[in-house]
Write a protein that holds these residues in place. Structure first.
Motif, PDB file in Angstrom:
ATOM      1  N   THR A 117      57.630  46.263  52.346  1.00  0.00           N
ATOM      2  CA  THR A 117      56.918  47.543  52.361  1.00  0.00           C
ATOM      3  C   THR A 117      57.800  48.661  51.813  1.00  0.00           C
ATOM      4  O   THR A 117      57.376  49.435  50.947  1.00  0.00           O
ATOM      5  CB  THR A 117      56.478  47.871  53.805  1.00  0.00           C
ATOM      6  N   ILE A 118      59.043  48.719  52.316  1.00  0.00           N
ATOM      7  CA  ILE A 118      59.944  49.792  51.897  1.00  0.00           C
ATOM      8  C   ILE A 118      60.293  49.646  50.418  1.00  0.00           C
ATOM      9  O   ILE A 118      60.263  50.608  49.651  1.00  0.00           O
ATOM     10  CB  ILE A 118      61.221  49.797  52.776  1.00  0.00           C
ATOM     11  N   TYR A 129      57.381  50.558  48.229  1.00  0.00           N
ATOM     12  CA  TYR A 129      57.167  52.014  48.282  1.00  0.00           C
ATOM     13  C   TYR A 129      58.107  52.731  47.321  1.00  0.00           C
ATOM     14  O   TYR A 129      57.677  53.560  46.515  1.00  0.00           O
ATOM     15  CB  TYR A 129      57.356  52.522  49.707  1.00  0.00           C
ATOM     16  N   PHE A 130      59.404  52.373  47.380  1.00  0.00           N
ATOM     17  CA  PHE A 130      60.349  53.070  46.506  1.00  0.00           C
ATOM     18  C   PHE A 130      60.128  52.707  45.035  1.00  0.00           C
ATOM     19  O   PHE A 130      60.281  53.548  44.147  1.00  0.00           O
ATOM     20  CB  PHE A 130      61.796  52.808  46.948  1.00  0.00           C
ATOM     21  N   LEU A 147      50.908  44.999  48.376  1.00  0.00           N
ATOM     22  CA  LEU A 147      51.158  44.368  49.676  1.00  0.00           C
ATOM     23  C   LEU A 147      49.976  43.510  50.116  1.00  0.00           C
ATOM     24  O   LEU A 147      50.164  42.433  50.687  1.00  0.00           O
ATOM     25  CB  LEU A 147      51.446  45.439  50.732  1.00  0.00           C
ATOM     26  N   LEU A 186      55.517  56.768  53.043  1.00  0.00           N
ATOM     27  CA  LEU A 186      55.923  55.409  53.420  1.00  0.00           C
ATOM     28  C   LEU A 186      55.343  55.018  54.778  1.00  0.00           C
ATOM     29  O   LEU A 186      54.914  53.885  54.979  1.00  0.00           O
ATOM     30  CB  LEU A 186      57.457  55.318  53.448  1.00  0.00           C
ATOM     31  N   PRO A 210      51.856  56.382  44.915  1.00  0.00           N
ATOM     32  CA  PRO A 210      52.507  55.331  45.712  1.00  0.00           C
ATOM     33  C   PRO A 210      51.640  54.842  46.874  1.00  0.00           C
ATOM     34  O   PRO A 210      51.692  53.678  47.242  1.00  0.00           O
ATOM     35  CB  PRO A 210      53.764  56.025  46.248  1.00  0.00           C
ATOM     36  N   LEU A 211      50.790  55.732  47.412  1.00  0.00           N
ATOM     37  CA  LEU A 211      49.947  55.346  48.544  1.00  0.00           C
ATOM     38  C   LEU A 211      48.783  54.459  48.097  1.00  0.00           C
ATOM     39  O   LEU A 211      48.028  53.945  48.921  1.00  0.00           O
ATOM     40  CB  LEU A 211      49.427  56.609  49.242  1.00  0.00           C
ATOM     41  N   ILE A 233      51.713  53.590  54.822  1.00  0.00           N
ATOM     42  CA  ILE A 233      51.336  52.370  54.092  1.00  0.00           C
ATOM     43  C   ILE A 233      50.827  51.246  55.003  1.00  0.00           C
ATOM     44  O   ILE A 233      49.760  50.695  54.746  1.00  0.00           O
ATOM     45  CB  ILE A 233      52.495  51.907  53.177  1.00  0.00           C
ATOM     46  N   LYS A 288      57.183  54.672  43.941  1.00  0.00           N
ATOM     47  CA  LYS A 288      57.552  56.082  43.813  1.00  0.00           C
ATOM     48  C   LYS A 288      58.262  56.332  42.473  1.00  0.00           C
ATOM     49  O   LYS A 288      57.999  57.318  41.790  1.00  0.00           O
ATOM     50  CB  LYS A 288      58.488  56.430  44.979  1.00  0.00           C
ATOM     51  N   VAL A 300      47.249  51.745  55.819  1.00  0.00           N
ATOM     52  CA  VAL A 300      46.269  51.539  54.736  1.00  0.00           C
ATOM     53  C   VAL A 300      45.795  50.092  54.720  1.00  0.00           C
ATOM     54  O   VAL A 300      44.636  49.802  54.431  1.00  0.00           O
ATOM     55  CB  VAL A 300      46.882  51.892  53.363  1.00  0.00           C
ATOM     56  N   LEU A 301      46.693  49.163  55.062  1.00  0.00           N
ATOM     57  CA  LEU A 301      46.326  47.745  54.999  1.00  0.00           C
ATOM     58  C   LEU A 301      45.299  47.348  56.055  1.00  0.00           C
ATOM     59  O   LEU A 301      44.782  46.230  56.018  1.00  0.00           O
ATOM     60  CB  LEU A 301      47.576  46.864  55.103  1.00  0.00           C
ATOM     61  N   ALA A 335      51.420  50.730  46.218  1.00  0.00           N
ATOM     62  CA  ALA A 335      52.171  49.902  47.170  1.00  0.00           C
ATOM     63  C   ALA A 335      51.245  49.095  48.093  1.00  0.00           C
ATOM     64  O   ALA A 335      51.439  47.883  48.235  1.00  0.00           O
ATOM     65  CB  ALA A 335      53.142  50.777  47.966  1.00  0.00           C
ATOM     66  N   PRO A 336      50.213  49.703  48.706  1.00  0.00           N
ATOM     67  CA  PRO A 336      49.322  48.903  49.556  1.00  0.00           C
ATOM     68  C   PRO A 336      48.596  47.804  48.786  1.00  0.00           C
ATOM     69  O   PRO A 336      48.444  46.684  49.303  1.00  0.00           O
ATOM     70  CB  PRO A 336      48.323  49.919  50.106  1.00  0.00           C
TER      71      PRO A 336
END
Lengths: 140, 237
Positions: free
Chosen positions: B22-23, B26-27, B51, A80, B43-44, A83, B30, A86-87, B47-48
């Motif tokens: 973001t959170i 992420y979950f 976003l 987490l 997830p890496l 992240i 996951k 990464v952006l 999620a990005p």
């Protein structure tokens, strides 16, 4: 007597509470940052904090139980915290095309090479050492 | 409408919104990965990507997004402290095998620099871009320090580091299947050397011993390289 009981209760509370342990880890991180800044060593504060905790664990001043649940939480949710970094790719439009593809090839091929060479070197060293040095029972 | 404008300029509202996004993503990512464990659903990665889509459709720049979520990246600090616990738990294993791990760190660090330099040259890259690729196998705070020392662009290195982590964690499993590795040391070193933090997280999923070896190797790689970087910078110029 009451202060002793308070100390025992406080310790028991810390051993059970994950939020408290998370806060404690943050305190050690901040302490590490402060040490790194005042001594001007080129090591990130988190690493300094890690060595402080290792020293306290080794000297018996800190018990594993007082931090294990907090540490497990940090290690389990580590991805987490990567992240937002990464952006950063959004700020590097030049990597969106051909050049990015080439960089990706370097990263992918390089990582496969690094992983294979490292793992094989470690495995070879390990086998050589267990054959020549009596390092106890082999670990598989 | 004026309510929306007010919300989108208030820094506290922005922090709450982007942090929650973001959170939450992420979950969600996951959970998706747990239901459907494919390497491209990591997830890496998922999620990005979502976003980025949201920030682009909100006309938010990376600068504004990062300012709202920087506190999450700061938590990598206490996460590094948390490595002390698995490392201490495996102290017997480490004490017995530290020469093997040290050899792996030296061989691995050398291979990382040489392979990045060689592959980048082969593909016609040069200058600061090539230099920025050299420290990509270290964890972010170390890599950025080394990158600056040797004449790279720390900002760019941070991006390469994250990509190495994302792909390395996935690639590591494939490499693991292909190589005849007997020791838990080699399996841990593979992830710690090749994919830093993300690799350590992956190694922890494989086993507690692998995870702590990977964490230790990652820390050793960073320390060795930060200490060697001024020398390396001198050699490269």
């Amino acid at each position: 007597m009451t202060t002793r009981r308070f100390a025992i209760n406080a310790r028991r509370g810390l051993d059970l509470s994950r939020p408290l342990q998370i806060a404690l880890l943050c305190v050690f991180w901040l302490a590490g940052e402060a040490v790194a800044r005042t001594t001007e060593i080129p090591v990130p504060g988190g690493i300094v904090g890690m060595f402080i905790v290792l020293a306290l664990l080794a000297s018996g001043r800190l018990s594993l139980l007082s931090m294990r649940r907090g540490a497990n939480w940090f290690l389990a949710e580590m991805l987490l915290f990567f992240i937002p970094a990464v952006l950063a790719i959004m700020d590097h439009q030049e990597l969106m095309g051909w050049l990015g593809l080439k960089v990706l090839v370097v990263i992918l091929a390089g990582t496969i090479i690094v992983m294979s060479v490292t793992a094989l070197a470690v495995d070879l060293c390990f086998r050589w050492r267990s054959a020549h040095v009596h390092a106890g029972p082999a670990l598989d | 409408m004026s309510m929306l404008v007010l919300l989108s300029t208030n820094p506290i509202a922005l922090t709450v919104f982007w942090s929650a996004a973001t959170i939450g993503l992420y979950f969600a990512a996951k959970r998706l990965y747990r239901l459907w464990p494919r390497w491209w659903l990591t997830p890496l990665g998922v999620a990005p990507l979502l976003l980025i889509a949201i920030t682009l459709s909100c006309h938010t720049s990376y600068h504004d997004y990062f300012r709202s979520t920087q506190w999450l990246v700061l938590l990598l600090g206490p996460t590094t402290v948390a490595f002390a616990i698995p490392i201490y738990e495996q102290r017997a294993l480490i004490r017995r095998h530290w020469p093997v791990l040290a050899a792996g760190v030296l061989v691995g660090s050398g291979t990382a620099m040489v392979s990045a330099w060689g592959l980048a040259s082969l593909l016609g890259m040069s200058g600061s871009l090539r230099l920025s690729l050299l420290p990509r196998s270290m964890s972010t705070p170390f890599a950025m320090a080394v990158s600056g020392d040797i004449g790279g662009v720390p900002d760019l290195t941070a991006v390469f580091v994250v990509f190495t982590g994302v792909f390395g964690a996935a690639l590591g499993e494939a490499v693991l299947y292909c190589l005849p590795l007997r020791s838990v040391l080699a399996r841990g070193a593979l992830f710690g050397m090749g994919a830093h933090g993300a690799g350590v997280a992956k190694a922890h999923q494989i086993g507690r011993e692998e995870g702590s070896i990977a964490g230790l190797v990652m820390v050793m790689v960073g320390l060795v390289n930060v200490l060697a970087a001024p020398l390396l910078g001198y050699a490269l110029h």
